[in-house]
Design a protein around this motif. Sequence first.
Motif, PDB file in Angstrom:
ATOM      1  N   LEU A 118      75.687  52.300  39.562  1.00 47.86           N
ATOM      2  CA  LEU A 118      75.043  51.837  37.887  1.00 47.86           C
ATOM      3  C   LEU A 118      75.990  50.879  37.307  1.00 47.86           C
ATOM      4  O   LEU A 118      75.390  50.336  36.341  1.00 47.86           O
ATOM      5  CB  LEU A 118      76.303  53.497  37.314  1.00 47.86           C
ATOM      6  CG  LEU A 118      74.977  54.741  37.535  1.00 47.86           C
ATOM      7  CD1 LEU A 118      76.225  55.974  37.396  1.00 47.86           C
ATOM      8  CD2 LEU A 118      74.072  54.399  37.399  1.00 47.86           C
ATOM      9  N   ALA A 119      77.187  50.267  37.928  1.00 50.55           N
ATOM     10  CA  ALA A 119      78.163  49.189  37.918  1.00 50.55           C
ATOM     11  C   ALA A 119      77.155  48.162  37.668  1.00 50.55           C
ATOM     12  O   ALA A 119      77.106  46.389  37.066  1.00 50.55           O
ATOM     13  CB  ALA A 119      78.839  48.899  38.384  1.00 50.55           C
ATOM     14  N   SER A 120      76.146  48.304  39.159  1.00 57.37           N
ATOM     15  CA  SER A 120      75.154  46.823  39.372  1.00 57.37           C
ATOM     16  C   SER A 120      74.007  46.550  37.870  1.00 57.37           C
ATOM     17  O   SER A 120      73.850  46.956  36.697  1.00 57.37           O
ATOM     18  CB  SER A 120      74.462  46.581  40.534  1.00 57.37           C
ATOM     19  OG  SER A 120      73.401  47.653  40.402  1.00 57.37           O
ATOM     20  N   PRO A 121      73.425  45.638  37.694  1.00 56.37           N
ATOM     21  CA  PRO A 121      72.475  44.936  36.992  1.00 56.37           C
ATOM     22  C   PRO A 121      70.666  46.114  37.488  1.00 56.37           C
ATOM     23  O   PRO A 121      70.257  45.813  36.303  1.00 56.37           O
ATOM     24  CB  PRO A 121      71.885  43.364  37.260  1.00 56.37           C
ATOM     25  CG  PRO A 121      73.193  43.310  38.588  1.00 56.37           C
ATOM     26  CD  PRO A 121      73.823  44.072  39.152  1.00 56.37           C
ATOM     27  N   VAL A 122      70.743  46.664  38.474  1.00 59.17           N
ATOM     28  CA  VAL A 122      69.641  47.840  38.435  1.00 59.17           C
ATOM     29  C   VAL A 122      69.136  48.448  36.852  1.00 59.17           C
ATOM     30  O   VAL A 122      70.058  48.845  36.633  1.00 59.17           O
ATOM     31  CB  VAL A 122      69.704  48.197  39.574  1.00 59.17           C
ATOM     32  CG1 VAL A 122      71.024  49.705  39.569  1.00 59.17           C
ATOM     33  CG2 VAL A 122      68.203  49.409  39.785  1.00 59.17           C
ATOM     34  N   THR A 123      68.011  48.262  36.968  1.00 63.78           N
ATOM     35  CA  THR A 123      67.044  48.973  35.469  1.00 63.78           C
ATOM     36  C   THR A 123      67.511  50.132  35.896  1.00 63.78           C
ATOM     37  O   THR A 123      66.957  50.644  37.010  1.00 63.78           O
ATOM     38  CB  THR A 123      66.802  48.394  34.701  1.00 63.78           C
ATOM     39  OG1 THR A 123      64.870  48.275  35.784  1.00 63.78           O
ATOM     40  CG2 THR A 123      66.726  46.377  34.589  1.00 63.78           C
ATOM     41  N   ALA A 124      67.336  51.082  34.556  1.00 64.26           N
ATOM     42  CA  ALA A 124      66.367  51.939  35.199  1.00 64.26           C
ATOM     43  C   ALA A 124      65.336  52.578  36.006  1.00 64.26           C
ATOM     44  O   ALA A 124      65.453  53.852  36.868  1.00 64.26           O
ATOM     45  CB  ALA A 124      66.084  52.639  34.151  1.00 64.26           C
ATOM     46  N   ALA A 125      64.065  51.689  35.542  1.00 69.21           N
ATOM     47  CA  ALA A 125      62.656  51.950  36.335  1.00 69.21           C
ATOM     48  C   ALA A 125      62.985  51.142  37.437  1.00 69.21           C
ATOM     49  O   ALA A 125      62.438  52.186  38.364  1.00 69.21           O
ATOM     50  CB  ALA A 125      62.046  51.253  35.315  1.00 69.21           C
ATOM     51  N   GLU A 126      64.195  50.590  37.551  1.00 71.33           N
ATOM     52  CA  GLU A 126      64.539  49.435  39.382  1.00 71.33           C
ATOM     53  C   GLU A 126      64.955  51.096  40.107  1.00 71.33           C
ATOM     54  O   GLU A 126      64.831  50.563  40.998  1.00 71.33           O
ATOM     55  CB  GLU A 126      65.200  48.879  38.854  1.00 71.33           C
ATOM     56  CG  GLU A 126      64.414  47.683  38.580  1.00 71.33           C
ATOM     57  CD  GLU A 126      65.324  46.545  38.542  1.00 71.33           C
ATOM     58  OE1 GLU A 126      64.807  44.752  37.781  1.00 71.33           O
ATOM     59  OE2 GLU A 126      66.419  46.548  38.093  1.00 71.33           O
ATOM     60  N   LEU A 127      65.646  51.857  39.745  1.00 70.91           N
ATOM     61  CA  LEU A 127      66.335  52.607  40.223  1.00 70.91           C
ATOM     62  C   LEU A 127      65.320  54.012  40.428  1.00 70.91           C
ATOM     63  O   LEU A 127      65.595  54.607  41.484  1.00 70.91           O
ATOM     64  CB  LEU A 127      67.506  53.705  38.855  1.00 70.91           C
ATOM     65  CG  LEU A 127      68.483  54.228  40.125  1.00 70.91           C
ATOM     66  CD1 LEU A 127      69.667  53.686  41.198  1.00 70.91           C
ATOM     67  CD2 LEU A 127      69.695  54.708  38.976  1.00 70.91           C
ATOM     68  N   VAL A 128      64.224  54.377  39.876  1.00 73.97           N
ATOM     69  CA  VAL A 128      63.978  55.561  39.852  1.00 73.97           C
ATOM     70  C   VAL A 128      62.750  54.578  40.618  1.00 73.97           C
ATOM     71  O   VAL A 128      62.640  55.363  41.270  1.00 73.97           O
ATOM     72  CB  VAL A 128      62.810  55.428  38.590  1.00 73.97           C
ATOM     73  CG1 VAL A 128      61.709  56.291  38.704  1.00 73.97           C
ATOM     74  CG2 VAL A 128      64.264  56.367  37.601  1.00 73.97           C
ATOM     75  N   MET A 129      62.351  53.813  40.953  1.00 73.52           N
ATOM     76  CA  MET A 129      61.247  53.193  41.555  1.00 73.52           C
ATOM     77  C   MET A 129      61.919  53.248  43.361  1.00 73.52           C
ATOM     78  O   MET A 129      61.285  53.303  44.335  1.00 73.52           O
ATOM     79  CB  MET A 129      60.578  51.237  41.398  1.00 73.52           C
ATOM     80  CG  MET A 129      59.802  50.914  42.353  1.00 73.52           C
ATOM     81  SD  MET A 129      58.163  51.740  42.510  1.00 73.52           S
ATOM     82  CE  MET A 129      57.669  51.768  41.049  1.00 73.52           C
ATOM     83  N   GLY A 130      63.001  53.037  43.623  1.00 70.00           N
ATOM     84  CA  GLY A 130      63.965  52.615  44.498  1.00 70.00           C
ATOM     85  C   GLY A 130      63.702  54.025  45.284  1.00 70.00           C
ATOM     86  O   GLY A 130      63.330  54.344  46.465  1.00 70.00           O
ATOM     87  N   LYS A 131      64.459  54.879  45.342  1.00 72.54           N
ATOM     88  CA  LYS A 131      65.000  55.457  44.996  1.00 72.54           C
ATOM     89  C   LYS A 131      63.983  57.377  45.385  1.00 72.54           C
ATOM     90  O   LYS A 131      63.767  57.258  46.043  1.00 72.54           O
ATOM     91  CB  LYS A 131      65.886  56.926  44.591  1.00 72.54           C
ATOM     92  CG  LYS A 131      67.255  56.192  43.560  1.00 72.54           C
ATOM     93  CD  LYS A 131      68.003  57.145  43.638  1.00 72.54           C
ATOM     94  CE  LYS A 131      69.812  56.589  43.550  1.00 72.54           C
ATOM     95  NZ  LYS A 131      69.993  56.657  45.237  1.00 72.54           N
ATOM     96  N   SER A 132      62.705  56.769  44.346  1.00 71.31           N
ATOM     97  CA  SER A 132      61.411  57.235  44.792  1.00 71.31           C
ATOM     98  C   SER A 132      60.746  57.105  46.020  1.00 71.31           C
ATOM     99  O   SER A 132      60.127  57.559  46.517  1.00 71.31           O
ATOM    100  CB  SER A 132      60.649  56.993  43.657  1.00 71.31           C
ATOM    101  OG  SER A 132      60.794  57.622  42.525  1.00 71.31           O
TER     102      SER A 132
END
Length: 266
Positions: A118-132
């Motif tokens: 969460l401390a990284s620059p990753v956005t919510a959409a990128e987080l959802v896309m990566g984990k999905s």
Amino acid sequence: MAFHPRRALAVFWKDFLDLRRNPSLLLAMAALPMVLVVVPIGVVWTYVHNPDDPGLRVVALYYNPNLPLGASAARYLVDRTLLDWFGMFLVMPVFVPILISSQSVAGEKERRTLEPLLASPVTAAELVMGKSLASLVPAVIITWVAFALLCVGVDVVSWPLGQGLMMPNALWLFGVMVLAPLFAFFGNGVAVLISARVADARTAQQLSALVVLPLVGLVAGQVAGFLTAGAAYYALQGAVVLLLDAGLLWASIRLLDRERLLSRWG
């Protein structure tokens, strides 16, 4: 903030490596496909092994009282079994992402690895896309491999009926190519939402797994003869799941917003 595919792929690769280091999770992912492949092959074999058994016609007439006198009851029951099992097979692309996604969010919280992410620059959409992607790719691949094994197994054991290959047919191809990814996204979305709200991965898995119960209930209705499923039925089912996927995607991006998670878990 702009969407950067490379950051989403970095999240995907991180979760994929975590998955490879979890043998118990890999074993759990392999167990269900084995059951969903072996059971229908065994059922088909019992029909083909003794196709002239008078009991088969009794069972066939239960499902279709208008079955012609000269029609093969064994062939009818094999077709009926494959149609009914199609619904049960769709449980796999729902259940496998649940196993993975429950670990990817709640599991990270347990391992205390979520805060650095969460401390990284990753956005919510990128987080959802990566984990999905980390749950969808294995789920779809496992489904396709299991489908290939099922086709080979059914065609081998049903060969003595002498009426050509029974698998794959158009309905199953539509299911594994179109419905399976939609169902996998649905399972992933449910697991992400629940794992973001509970304390541990085991609870997330148990709660998320409840979503397969309606599917099992529909299949039970088919087997009992209360529900007749066909191409239109599964097309409608796919349309409903597509709408649910869109809602889950919106909710996941909103719930996995970094500021929202940090304020909740920080």
